[in-house]
Every structure is written in C-alpha cells, then in structure tokens.
Design an enzyme around this catalytic site. Structure first.
Site, PDB file in Angstrom:
ATOM      1  N   CYS A 109     -71.860  12.701 -84.817  1.00 43.77           N
ATOM      2  CA  CYS A 109     -71.208  13.822 -85.494  1.00 43.77           C
ATOM      3  C   CYS A 109     -71.150  13.608 -86.999  1.00 43.77           C
ATOM      4  O   CYS A 109     -71.360  12.503 -87.493  1.00 43.77           O
ATOM      5  CB  CYS A 109     -69.760  13.969 -85.008  1.00 43.77           C
TER       6      CYS A 109
ATOM      7  N   CYS B 116     -66.253  16.549 -88.232  1.00 38.82           N
ATOM      8  CA  CYS B 116     -66.290  17.223 -86.931  1.00 38.82           C
ATOM      9  C   CYS B 116     -64.874  17.413 -86.392  1.00 38.82           C
ATOM     10  O   CYS B 116     -64.034  16.522 -86.457  1.00 38.82           O
ATOM     11  CB  CYS B 116     -67.118  16.424 -85.931  1.00 38.82           C
TER      12      CYS B 116
ATOM     13  N   CYS C 142     -74.186  16.370 -82.070  1.00 43.87           N
ATOM     14  CA  CYS C 142     -73.053  17.124 -81.527  1.00 43.87           C
ATOM     15  C   CYS C 142     -73.382  18.620 -81.588  1.00 43.87           C
ATOM     16  O   CYS C 142     -73.888  19.099 -82.599  1.00 43.87           O
ATOM     17  CB  CYS C 142     -71.813  16.813 -82.368  1.00 43.87           C
TER      18      CYS C 142
ATOM     19  N   CYS D 297     -70.517  20.374 -84.326  1.00 44.49           N
ATOM     20  CA  CYS D 297     -70.630  20.266 -85.787  1.00 44.49           C
ATOM     21  C   CYS D 297     -72.070  20.313 -86.294  1.00 44.49           C
ATOM     22  O   CYS D 297     -72.295  20.444 -87.488  1.00 44.49           O
ATOM     23  CB  CYS D 297     -69.926  19.006 -86.290  1.00 44.49           C
TER      24      CYS D 297
END
Length: 190
Positions: free
Chosen positions: A37, A41, A68, A71
């Site tokens: 991430c 995030c 992810c 994000c």
C-alpha cells in the site's frame, strides 16, 4: 529519484498517521496478506511485526506482493506528484544543510513561485514548513533514542539557531525538546 533515508520506526509513524506526503517515496508491504500500500492507505493498519517497507514498486512486486485495490499504489493520482516527490526526496536527503526555496526550485527546474504553489496544492504545506517537520521528526527521534544534548541535536538536524529549533519544536510537538525527551523516556516500551 534518489532514495530517502527513513528508519523503520519513522516509516511506521508515517503509515499510522496516514501521511500522504510520503506516497510514492516508500511502500508498506504486509507479509500476512501479501499486499502493498501507499503510506496514506485508509485500510486497517497492520500489526507492526507483519510489515516490510520498500522504496520502489519493482522491488516490492519482485518480493511477491500485489497492489492494494483500495489505495492503488501503482497509479499516479496527480500529474505533479512526481515533482513533489522529487522535492520531498531532496528535502529528506538535504535536511541537515541550509536550504532556501531558490535552492529547491533550482534543483527541480521551476520558479520559486510555481514550486511553492504546486507543493502547497499537493501537500497543503510550503516546502519550508515541510522541511521544518522533517527536522523536528529527526530531532524527536534523536531525543528519544540518544543522549546527545539538545544543542547537538539542533545543529545535527539542520537548524541554524537554538532559538528557532526550540520555537519550531514547541509549535510542532506542543512541548520543549527537554520535555519531549522526558516524556518519551517515561513511556512504556511497546
């Protein structure tokens, strides 16, 4: 882009705070989910022991992590974010030096006016206040982990005068450097 020099604990603090100014400068990879991430995030924060940090996407994906879906760390969200990241990396490398806005502007090839406007648009801060935060964060880390004097730390992190160091530190942390050291030493270990 030049690599930044943050400790594991400093990067951990940035993800706990959800600091979007560090997006793209490093990535948080969670060993248990195999997902990586951005520092900002909004997904649930992982346990500290399950986290690894990487400085570029190729490195994190080569280690077997996937992006992810929330994000989207592999996607650039702003056309100017690359320039801002470059400025942040420069500030993180040069924070110990005396830096003026014109030095930063020359480094990225922009006018001082445009740089300040662009930087503030992306980070909600000026390069100067951002640099002060870097210095205060570095000073706070040294206060909590070393026995160096406040004056030694003041100059080590790039402040030009002790009075400015104390003023900026108090404004940022709501206490003096000495009070901060005492508070951090009294905190129970986690």
């Amino acid at each position: 882009m030049a690599a930044i020099n943050l400790s594991f604990d400093e990067m951990w603090e940035k993800i706990i705070a959800g600091d979007r100014k560090y997006d793209g400068l490093f990535f948080t990879a969670v060993k248990t989910t195999k997902i990586y991430c951005r520092p900002s995030c909004r997904s649930r924060k992982p346990k500290k022991i399950n986290v690894e940090f990487f400085y570029d996407i190729e490195e994190v994906e080569k280690a077997g992590f996937r992006p992810c879906k929330r994000c989207q760390p592999e996607v650039e969200h702003s056309p100017h974010i690359g320039t801002v990241r470059h400025v942040i990396a420069f500030l993180l490398q040069q924070y110990k030096q005396k830096i003026e806005l014109k030095d930063i502007a020359n480094h990225v090839g922009l006018s001082t006016y445009y740089l300040e406007r662009l930087f503030k648009q992306e980070t909600a801060e000026t390069p100067r206040t951002y640099l002060e935060k870097i210095r205060v964060d570095k000073a706070a880390y040294l206060l909590a982990t070393t026995n160096r004097t406040n004056l030694e730390i003041c100059y080590e992190v790039g402040f030009q005068s002790p009075s400015n160091f104390y003023k900026v530190f108090r404004r940022s942390k709501n206490c003096s450097p000495s009070e901060y050291r005492i508070l951090k030493r009294e905190e129970p270990a986690t």
